[in-house]
Write a protein that holds these residues in place. Structure first.
Motif, PDB file in Angstrom:
ATOM      1  N   TYR A 102      29.830  34.924  58.145  1.00 13.86           N
ATOM      2  CA  TYR A 102      31.056  35.605  58.555  1.00 13.86           C
ATOM      3  C   TYR A 102      31.295  35.444  60.049  1.00 13.86           C
ATOM      4  O   TYR A 102      32.412  35.134  60.492  1.00 13.86           O
ATOM      5  CB  TYR A 102      31.022  37.091  58.207  1.00 13.86           C
ATOM      6  N   ASN A 133      32.187  31.745  60.962  1.00 14.12           N
ATOM      7  CA  ASN A 133      33.553  31.425  60.558  1.00 14.12           C
ATOM      8  C   ASN A 133      34.575  32.152  61.432  1.00 14.12           C
ATOM      9  O   ASN A 133      35.602  31.571  61.833  1.00 14.12           O
ATOM     10  CB  ASN A 133      33.765  31.807  59.090  1.00 14.12           C
ATOM     11  N   ARG A 134      34.298  33.409  61.748  1.00 13.48           N
ATOM     12  CA  ARG A 134      35.206  34.199  62.581  1.00 13.48           C
ATOM     13  C   ARG A 134      35.460  33.527  63.916  1.00 13.48           C
ATOM     14  O   ARG A 134      36.611  33.382  64.349  1.00 13.48           O
ATOM     15  CB  ARG A 134      34.602  35.587  62.795  1.00 13.48           C
TER      16      ARG A 134
END
Length: 228
Positions: A128, A131-132
């Motif tokens: 996460y 990707n963020r």
């Protein structure tokens, strides 16, 4: 004479680029952030946030005692005002330069720094988080690409806004980006990369720090900081 407290990071490169472009005499005082030099009391007197870069101007314009400045954006502004270079003098041009300098300081640098941390250095790979920050990097590249669509440099003329942003784009592959996806940014990037002063600045970095990897001990120093 400018004393530059420096290490080979994007924020450090900003200042060597300016000093080389302006042909200001300066002395590099290496602060090895992997060894913890940034926590030494003498350095903290100059840079209380224990971060590089910092400068001491031994000959300020007012003729008084030496002036120390920390934070890379503040240093760029100080040096531009000292020399009268790379900061447009008219009110509209200056506003363009300053807002893009602050854009880099408040957005491009911090977000790309988080990209580097989670994709390269974090002991646990958190999909996460990776990707963020890769996506946010892509968004910011897009902002810069749009800005450069109808002008040669970020504020029209070459300025401290370009010097601030460029070093953060250099590791674009590590940030999960392809410059060919951003044609205007790509053109700008290679134009700055080819400048003799920029080449000299990065050559000095190679002389100071030839290490290509960071040890676990150095990571602990850099990323394990709490309140002193």
């Amino acid at each position: 004479m400018i004393d530059l407290y420096y290490w080979t990071t994007p924020n450090g490169h900003k200042i060597t680029i300016f000093l080389e472009e302006a042909e200001l005499p300066y002395t590099i005082k290496p602060i090895n952030i992997g060894k913890g030099d940034q926590f030494q009391p003498d350095f903290l007197k100059i840079s209380p946030n224990n971060r590089i870069p910092a400068i001491v101007d031994q000959a300020p314009a007012d003729g008084g005692e030496p002036i120390s400045v920390f934070e890379s954006g503040a240093i760029l502004q100080y040096l531009a005002e000292k020399t009268g270079k790379f900061l447009l003098s008219d009110i509209r041009g200056r506003a363009e330069v300053m807002q893009w300098l602050f854009w880099q300081m408040g957005g491009l640098g911090p977000m790309l720094g988080q990209n580097h941390h989670f994709s390269q250095y974090a002991p646990e790979k958190i999909p996460y988080a990776i990707n963020r920050y890769v996506k946010e990097t892509e968004r910011l590249y897009g902002v810069l690409d749009d800005r450069l669509a109808d002008r040669e440099f970020v504020a029209g003329d070459y300025s401290i806004a370009d010097m601030a942003a460029y070093p953060w784009i250099v590791p674009y592959e590590r940030q999960g980006q392809n410059l060919e996806d951003f044609p205007h940014l790509n053109r700008w990037f290679h134009a700055i990369q080819s400048r003799p002063a920029v080449k000299r600045a990065y050559a000095k970095a190679e002389q100071i720090n030839r290490a290509s990897t960071m040890t676990d001990a150095e990571k602990a120093i850099l990323f394990g900081q709490g309140r002193r």
